[in-house]
Motif scaffolding. Structure first.
Motif, PDB file in Angstrom:
ATOM      1  N   THR A 229       0.815  -1.210   0.000  1.00  0.00           N
ATOM      2  CA  THR A 229       0.000   0.000   0.000  1.00  0.00           C
ATOM      3  C   THR A 229       0.851   1.263   0.000  1.00  0.00           C
ATOM      4  O   THR A 229       0.329   2.366   0.081  1.00  0.00           O
ATOM      5  N   GLY A 230       2.165   1.102  -0.044  1.00  0.00           N
ATOM      6  CA  GLY A 230       3.050   2.271  -0.087  1.00  0.00           C
ATOM      7  C   GLY A 230       3.210   2.990   1.238  1.00  0.00           C
ATOM      8  O   GLY A 230       3.411   4.188   1.271  1.00  0.00           O
ATOM      9  N   CYS A 231       3.146   2.249   2.362  1.00  0.00           N
ATOM     10  CA  CYS A 231       3.166   2.932   3.666  1.00  0.00           C
ATOM     11  C   CYS A 231       4.567   3.185   4.203  1.00  0.00           C
ATOM     12  O   CYS A 231       4.734   3.930   5.172  1.00  0.00           O
ATOM     13  N   MET A 232       5.580   2.555   3.624  1.00  0.00           N
ATOM     14  CA  MET A 232       6.988   2.818   4.001  1.00  0.00           C
ATOM     15  C   MET A 232       7.375   2.277   5.375  1.00  0.00           C
ATOM     16  O   MET A 232       8.416   2.642   5.910  1.00  0.00           O
ATOM     17  N   GLN A 233       6.551   1.421   5.990  1.00  0.00           N
ATOM     18  CA  GLN A 233       6.963   0.826   7.261  1.00  0.00           C
ATOM     19  C   GLN A 233       8.260   0.041   7.090  1.00  0.00           C
ATOM     20  O   GLN A 233       9.097   0.003   7.989  1.00  0.00           O
ATOM     21  N   CYS A 234       8.457  -0.590   5.924  1.00  0.00           N
ATOM     22  CA  CYS A 234       9.684  -1.371   5.697  1.00  0.00           C
ATOM     23  C   CYS A 234      10.905  -0.465   5.703  1.00  0.00           C
ATOM     24  O   CYS A 234      11.951  -0.824   6.250  1.00  0.00           O
ATOM     25  N   GLU A 235      10.769   0.732   5.087  1.00  0.00           N
ATOM     26  CA  GLU A 235      11.910   1.656   5.054  1.00  0.00           C
ATOM     27  C   GLU A 235      12.269   2.123   6.467  1.00  0.00           C
ATOM     28  O   GLU A 235      13.440   2.258   6.816  1.00  0.00           O
ATOM     29  N   LEU A 236      11.231   2.379   7.272  1.00  0.00           N
ATOM     30  CA  LEU A 236      11.480   2.796   8.652  1.00  0.00           C
ATOM     31  C   LEU A 236      12.175   1.686   9.433  1.00  0.00           C
ATOM     32  O   LEU A 236      13.144   1.923  10.149  1.00  0.00           O
ATOM     33  N   ALA A 237      11.668   0.455   9.285  1.00  0.00           N
ATOM     34  CA  ALA A 237      12.219  -0.670  10.037  1.00  0.00           C
ATOM     35  C   ALA A 237      13.656  -0.932   9.617  1.00  0.00           C
ATOM     36  O   ALA A 237      14.533  -1.179  10.453  1.00  0.00           O
ATOM     37  N   CYS A 238      13.906  -0.860   8.324  1.00  0.00           N
ATOM     38  CA  CYS A 238      15.258  -1.117   7.813  1.00  0.00           C
ATOM     39  C   CYS A 238      16.241  -0.086   8.361  1.00  0.00           C
ATOM     40  O   CYS A 238      17.291  -0.433   8.893  1.00  0.00           O
ATOM     41  N   SER A 239      15.875   1.194   8.258  1.00  0.00           N
ATOM     42  CA  SER A 239      16.808   2.218   8.720  1.00  0.00           C
ATOM     43  C   SER A 239      17.024   2.111  10.230  1.00  0.00           C
ATOM     44  O   SER A 239      18.107   2.383  10.743  1.00  0.00           O
ATOM     45  N   TRP A 240      15.993   1.686  10.941  1.00  0.00           N
ATOM     46  CA  TRP A 240      16.111   1.521  12.397  1.00  0.00           C
ATOM     47  C   TRP A 240      17.128   0.447  12.738  1.00  0.00           C
ATOM     48  O   TRP A 240      18.013   0.626  13.580  1.00  0.00           O
TER      49      TRP A 240
END
Lengths: 162, 612
Positions: free
Chosen positions: A13-24
């Motif tokens: 859905t394009g929510c970017m939770q993966c990008e946040l988790a990865c950078s974390w």
């Protein structure tokens, strides 16, 4: 049994939770600009595609590296950057046909998906199941060549060659 | 401290200057962030008597301590200014990806002052701030502007908040659109931006957000995520979007139809969640960090795309667009009597592309339609018949309003000014100059007191009572206890807004406690639930004081005569009128305000506002 990241763009859905988790996991901050997985958004086609390193069997980044700073993690089979070996020459980023290896601002060293050592944070954080960490039918590994690079990984991470 | 960046960027368009400032720690603790801190700055820096569209007005973009973190739905930013539609303080909220990007660039707040001598846009790339020429983008729609700016700057990852032609033409209910389909929608914040000659704010942020207590934060975050994952409310939003609410309001006679003539719309099933999902929807879309994804991506194809053609049509309607969600489907649909989903989708899409609030657009057109049906307006006044139910009139007048063409010029002033001009003030359906959203207070008494007392004019987002009133927990027609409940709810949603989290999390299985835990862990300040309610009350009273200084009085806490005197002719709420006279005194009492609606000295002492 080998595991791999399965990405199903239709569920994204394009929510970017993966990008946040990865950078974390990678940096200790919530900082999408340093995420190693990127969500490509094609609004007008209603399409969202998370994309990261596919962990090539024969990895171009690995072949291109002049100082052997990219090795294979023997457990996850991920190609990982040995940060203490990397000299920041950017050759790997040119060699990668998928554009999934980056250089980090500040250190200028290479960074790529390392499958979080076997528990990819992106898959854990995805709310819609668009990214899965699933058992994969592994192809026969590269035998002696694989052993050689595995040895290099162990030497660097456990033995400490520098 | 984490969560906040504790910095604000101040830009003066008159002088072309900018500066980075520290936000006082005390204000962050007293107001949490976002809406609250922006209110505090507005109080400090803006004379409430200024003309909203003058260069003296100040436009504030504000994010909260949780904006940009992985807490579910952390996409929100708030636009705070003096509203062009209302002349009251306005706090207009939007999602998408722009707010988090501002945070990643390193700023909690962006304050825009003055007026540029010619059209400009603001480009923010971390520390690099530029005010650039926007003359070539002036006149373009929001999607054209967004694509064009990305290309011009060569930053594909940039996020853009901009105005469309409606904002440039100072349409009173123009909004600020970010990420093409997300809007800081109400009260005319887009007109304020247009009056400053500011076409767009482009942001690219590469920094990270640190946390005070990471382990505790991740625990609170995952606890909240787990609740949302299994919540029926969340599942409903994901499955059917907000448009499913029309079935609920319709069943209770609370779906205002044809400018509040009736409380039930006969074609509601064309506009509901199932209809959109089954016929026009192609995908769900989420804002930043959202685990709900209530956004409906819709597409019109084949012959449907050729219906209701207007001059301006995005790529001939062949691409995927977004919406409608409930409020837009109601305003452009039921309120105008239009039951054709395709007309509503097109009008909604035009609103996004031209930069207008679909609620006020639909409601203003509905008021004009009533005047036309009553023959106050004749065919000499309008280009085409403004009959209730006409999809053609809906789509054509939406476009005409943004460009102020023909009768669109009257509609662009909003329904209050239009109704006054044609000497029929009774057709204006709203409070403090702002049109009602999609709940008829004759069906839900709670919404009556919520609308009348909201600081930014009629609004459903400060206290949303139908949730309890439709599930049997509270009777929709009772007035007892409603004032106290609404006041408490307003305090809570105010703090909720200030954290930077979407209000929908509250309808998706979580409570304010979850946000308190996340905020405390992120910032390192040991906030409690009682603190949050207190902070919400402080912010609400500060907004009230600002409005009183702006010249608003208790007379503005009122509803139109139609809702107070005329009941519906049939339906579940037949004959019911809003009993505001029972609820308003109780509301003032529980707020600690005198009978003129002025906060008492004692209340201000209690809230720490007495020195202001």
């Amino acid at each position: 049994m080998t595991h791999s990241l399965n990405i199903i763009p239709d569920k994204c859905t394009g929510c970017m939770q993966c990008e946040l988790a990865c950078s974390w996991v990678q940096t200790g901050y919530f900082q999408p600009s340093r995420s190693l997985i990127r969500v490509n958004v094609f609004d007008e086609q209603a399409s969202y595609a998370p994309y990261t390193c596919v962990q090539c069997d024969e990895a171009w980044c690995m072949n291109a590296c002049p100082v052997n700073a990219i090795a294979t993690d023997p457990i996850t089979r991920a190609k990982v950057v040995l940060e203490q070996v990397c000299v920041g020459c950017h050759l790997c980023t040119i060699a990668c046909p998928f554009g999934t290896i980056f250089t980090l601002p500040g250190t200028d060293k290479a960074a790529k998906c390392n499958l979080c050592g076997g528990q990819p944070a992106c898959a854990v954080s995805c709310p819609t199941g668009a990214i899965e960490w699933a058992a994969a039918q592994g192809s026969p590994w590269f035998g002696p060549w694989g052993d050689r690079v595995d040895g290099r990984f162990l030497e660097a991470t456990v033995g400490g060659n520098r | 401290m984490g969560g906040w960046t504790r910095k604000l960027l101040r830009v003066n368009l008159t002088h072309g200057t900018h500066a980075v400032e520290r936000i006082p720690d005390a204000w962050l603790k007293e107001y949490v962030g976002g809406r609250g801190v922006a209110d505090r700055y507005l109080w400090e820096e803006l004379d409430p008597k200024v003309e909203p569209l003058s260069p003296d007005n100040v436009l504030i973009f504000a994010t909260g301590p949780l904006t940009g973190t992985p807490v579910s739905c952390s996409a929100r930013y708030m636009v705070v200014t003096k509203g062009a539609l209302t002349g009251a303080i306005t706090t207009s909220n939007s999602g998408g990806h722009w707010g988090p990007e501002l945070k990643f660039a390193g700023y909690d707040l962006l304050i825009v002052e003055g007026k540029a001598p010619r059209p400009v846009y603001l480009a923010i790339y971390d520390d690099d701030i530029k005010i650039l020429d926007a003359r070539k983008f002036w006149g373009q729609t929001t999607s054209q502007t967004e694509d064009g700016l990305r290309k011009e700057l060569g930053i594909p990852a940039a996020r853009i908040a901009c105005i469309g032609p409606a904002g440039e033409n100072l349409v009173r209910f123009a909004c600020i659109i970010n990420d093409k389909h997300r809007a800081a929608g109400r009260s005319g914040v887009g007109a304020v931006m247009g009056s400053k000659n500011l076409k767009a704010v482009v942001v690219r942020g590469t920094r990270g957000i640190p946390l005070a207590r990471p382990a505790e934060f991740m625990q609170a975050n995952w606890a909240m995520r787990a609740k949302m994952a299994v919540s029926p409310g969340r599942q409903g939003f994901t499955e059917l979007g907000t448009a499913a609410v029309i079935d609920l309001t319709n069943a209770f006679g609370g779906c205002p139809t044809r400018n509040f003539e009736s409380g039930q719309f006969e074609h509601a099933e064309n506009l509901n969640g199932n209809s959109i999902k089954d016929t026009r929807m192609v995908a769900n879309k989420a804002c930043f960090a959202c685990t709900i994804a209530c956004g409906r991506v819709t597409r019109l194809s084949g012959e449907i795309a050729d219906k209701y053609l207007v001059n301006m049509h995005p790529r001939n309607w062949r691409i995927a667009g977004e919406g409608p969600e409930y409020e837009a489907a109601w305003a452009l649909g039921a309120d105008c009597g239009v039951g054709d989903l395709d007309a509503v989708i097109k009008a909604n899409w035009l609103c996004n592309d031209l930069g207008m609030d679909p609620i006020s657009m639909g409601a203003t057109l509905a008021a004009a339609m009533e005047l036309y049906e009553r023959k106050v307006l004749t065919d000499k006044d309008v280009e085409l018949p403004l009959r209730f139910g006409s999809g053609e009139a809906l789509v054509r007048m939406t476009e005409a309003t943004a460009y102020r063409e023909g009768f669109g010029d009257e509609l662009a002033e909003g329904s209050k000014r239009m109704a006054d001009k044609f000497d029929h003030p009774e057709v204006f359906m709203g409070v403090k100059g702002q049109e009602f959203p999609a709940y008829d207070p004759r069906g839900f008494q709670g919404m009556g007191i919520a609308y009348a007392t909201c600081n930014r004019g009629a609004c459903h987002l400060r206290a949303w009572t139908p949730g309890m009133e439709t599930t049997g927990q509270v009777s929709p027609h009772a007035t007892e206890g409603k004032a106290e409940w609404v006041a408490d709810e307003q305090n809570r949603t105010t703090s909720h807004d200030s954290t930077g989290i979407c209000l929908f999390t509250g309808a998706a299985g979580t409570t304010l406690d979850d946000l308190v835990a996340c905020t405390a862990a992120a910032t390192g300040i040991p906030f409690t639930l009682a603190d949050f309610v207190h902070i919400g009350e402080r912010t609400w009273n500060l907004e009230r004081l600002w409005n009183l200084r702006a010249g608003l009085t208790a007379r503005d806490d009122n509803l139109p005569q139609r809702l107070l005197k005329e009941g519906h002719k049939d339906g579940p709420a037949k004959g019911v009128v809003v009993r505001l006279e029972e609820m308003l005194p109780a509301y003032y009492r529980v707020r600690g305000w005198d009978e003129k609606g002025v906060p008492s000295r004692q209340k201000l002492m209690e809230l720490g506002l007495a020195s202001l």
